[in-house]
Design an enzyme around this catalytic site. Structure first.
Site, PDB file in Angstrom:
ATOM      1  N   ARG A  33       0.833  -1.206   0.000  1.00  0.00           N
ATOM      2  CA  ARG A  33       0.000   0.000   0.000  1.00  0.00           C
ATOM      3  C   ARG A  33       0.868   1.256   0.000  1.00  0.00           C
ATOM      4  O   ARG A  33       1.899   1.300   0.692  1.00  0.00           O
ATOM      5  CB  ARG A  33      -0.928   0.001   1.218  1.00  0.00           C
ATOM      6  N   ASP A  34       0.424   2.253  -0.768  1.00  0.00           N
ATOM      7  CA  ASP A  34       1.124   3.539  -0.790  1.00  0.00           C
ATOM      8  C   ASP A  34       1.015   4.180   0.590  1.00  0.00           C
ATOM      9  O   ASP A  34      -0.043   4.168   1.221  1.00  0.00           O
ATOM     10  CB  ASP A  34       0.518   4.453  -1.858  1.00  0.00           C
ATOM     11  N   ILE A  35       2.095   4.771   1.050  1.00  0.00           N
ATOM     12  CA  ILE A  35       2.130   5.376   2.380  1.00  0.00           C
ATOM     13  C   ILE A  35       1.245   6.627   2.450  1.00  0.00           C
ATOM     14  O   ILE A  35       0.819   7.036   3.530  1.00  0.00           O
ATOM     15  CB  ILE A  35       3.599   5.710   2.753  1.00  0.00           C
ATOM     16  N   GLU A 100       8.994  10.336  -8.405  1.00  0.00           N
ATOM     17  CA  GLU A 100       9.710  10.688  -7.175  1.00  0.00           C
ATOM     18  C   GLU A 100      10.668   9.588  -6.734  1.00  0.00           C
ATOM     19  O   GLU A 100      11.730   9.874  -6.195  1.00  0.00           O
ATOM     20  CB  GLU A 100       8.711  10.966  -6.046  1.00  0.00           C
ATOM     21  N   VAL A 101      10.259   8.361  -6.891  1.00  0.00           N
ATOM     22  CA  VAL A 101      11.085   7.227  -6.455  1.00  0.00           C
ATOM     23  C   VAL A 101      11.636   6.532  -7.691  1.00  0.00           C
ATOM     24  O   VAL A 101      10.869   6.060  -8.544  1.00  0.00           O
ATOM     25  CB  VAL A 101      10.274   6.240  -5.589  1.00  0.00           C
ATOM     26  N   HIS A 105       7.781   1.577 -10.695  1.00  0.00           N
ATOM     27  CA  HIS A 105       6.588   1.163  -9.950  1.00  0.00           C
ATOM     28  C   HIS A 105       5.338   1.579 -10.701  1.00  0.00           C
ATOM     29  O   HIS A 105       5.327   2.602 -11.392  1.00  0.00           O
ATOM     30  CB  HIS A 105       6.565   1.757  -8.540  1.00  0.00           C
TER      31      HIS A 105
HETATM   32  P1  5GP Z   1       6.016   8.514  -7.929  1.00  0.00           P
HETATM   33  O1  5GP Z   1       5.763   9.990  -7.887  1.00  0.00           O
HETATM   34  O2  5GP Z   1       7.493   8.192  -7.901  1.00  0.00           O
HETATM   35  O3  5GP Z   1       5.289   7.848  -9.057  1.00  0.00           O
HETATM   36  O4  5GP Z   1       5.337   7.918  -6.637  1.00  0.00           O
HETATM   37  C1  5GP Z   1       6.027   7.509  -5.496  1.00  0.00           C
HETATM   38  C2  5GP Z   1       5.010   7.031  -4.495  1.00  0.00           C
HETATM   39  O5  5GP Z   1       5.684   6.356  -3.453  1.00  0.00           O
HETATM   40  C3  5GP Z   1       4.184   8.137  -3.831  1.00  0.00           C
HETATM   41  O6  5GP Z   1       2.788   7.899  -4.089  1.00  0.00           O
HETATM   42  C4  5GP Z   1       4.528   8.025  -2.354  1.00  0.00           C
HETATM   43  O7  5GP Z   1       3.427   8.261  -1.508  1.00  0.00           O
HETATM   44  C5  5GP Z   1       5.032   6.595  -2.247  1.00  0.00           C
HETATM   45  N1  5GP Z   1       6.012   6.389  -1.188  1.00  0.00           N
HETATM   46  C6  5GP Z   1       7.122   7.142  -0.937  1.00  0.00           C
HETATM   47  N2  5GP Z   1       7.810   6.631   0.097  1.00  0.00           N
HETATM   48  C7  5GP Z   1       7.126   5.523   0.501  1.00  0.00           C
HETATM   49  C8  5GP Z   1       7.363   4.565   1.536  1.00  0.00           C
HETATM   50  O8  5GP Z   1       8.335   4.618   2.291  1.00  0.00           O
HETATM   51  N3  5GP Z   1       6.445   3.562   1.651  1.00  0.00           N
HETATM   52  C9  5GP Z   1       5.364   3.464   0.832  1.00  0.00           C
HETATM   53  N4  5GP Z   1       4.529   2.435   1.041  1.00  0.00           N
HETATM   54  N5  5GP Z   1       5.112   4.348  -0.153  1.00  0.00           N
HETATM   55  C10 5GP Z   1       5.991   5.368  -0.309  1.00  0.00           C
END
Ligand code: 5GP
Length: 123
Positions: A33-35, A100-101, A105
């Site tokens: 699950r997304d945090i 962001e990550v 994903h």
């Molecule tokens: P992006 O913008 O890279 O597509 O989305 C990254 C997602 O990772 C965001 O929706 C954010 O809430 C989620 N996220 C960031 N850090 C963590 C974490 O430590 N645990 C979880 N479960 N989700 C995370």
């Protein structure tokens, strides 16, 4: 192509260094699950391999990894109960995609009417 950084947060989750709310796992993918959920169902599906983005994954991953990952996305949606009502999966890539990550994903969004696909933006 951007080099993979083993210090990213999802790499740490894969190594078990930080916890996650796991919902599914197979040989090639992990889902949790997304945090910071944006919808009632908001699950992230990540490959277990070291891939920065869809660009990297689609070019470098093996057929088995791609199949395992794709099947995981579908299974996660069925398990979450949104396959019948509908859902959206989305992958951000790079700067314009606001990724962001830097570990590839897919977001699985669902559990409500999600509205239009994207908001109109200034050109
Ligand atoms: P992006 O913008 O890279 O597509 O989305 C990254 C997602 O990772 C965001 O929706 C954010 O809430 C989620 N996220 C960031 N850090 C963590 C974490 O430590 N645990 C979880 N479960 N989700 C995370």
């Amino acid at each position: 192509m951007t080099a993979y950084d083993d210090g990213n947060i999802f790499a740490k989750i894969l190594r078990g260094e930080i916890p996650c709310d796991k919902v599914y796992e197979n040989d090639h993918a992990l889902a949790f699950r997304d945090i910071n959920p944006q919808t009632p169902v908001h699950i992230l599906v990540i490959p277990k391999g070291r891939y920065v983005s869809m660009d990297d994954f689609s070019a470098q991953a093996s057929d088995a990894e791609i199949a395992g990952f794709t099947r995981a996305v579908g299974q996660v949606a069925r398990d979450a109960g949104v396959a019948a009502t509908g859902y959206r999966f989305l992958a951000n890539h790079g700067q314009d995609g606001r990724q962001e990550v830097a570990h590839f994903h897919v977001h699985v969004f669902g559990g409500k009417n999600l509205g239009r696909m994207i908001k109109p933006v200034d050109k």
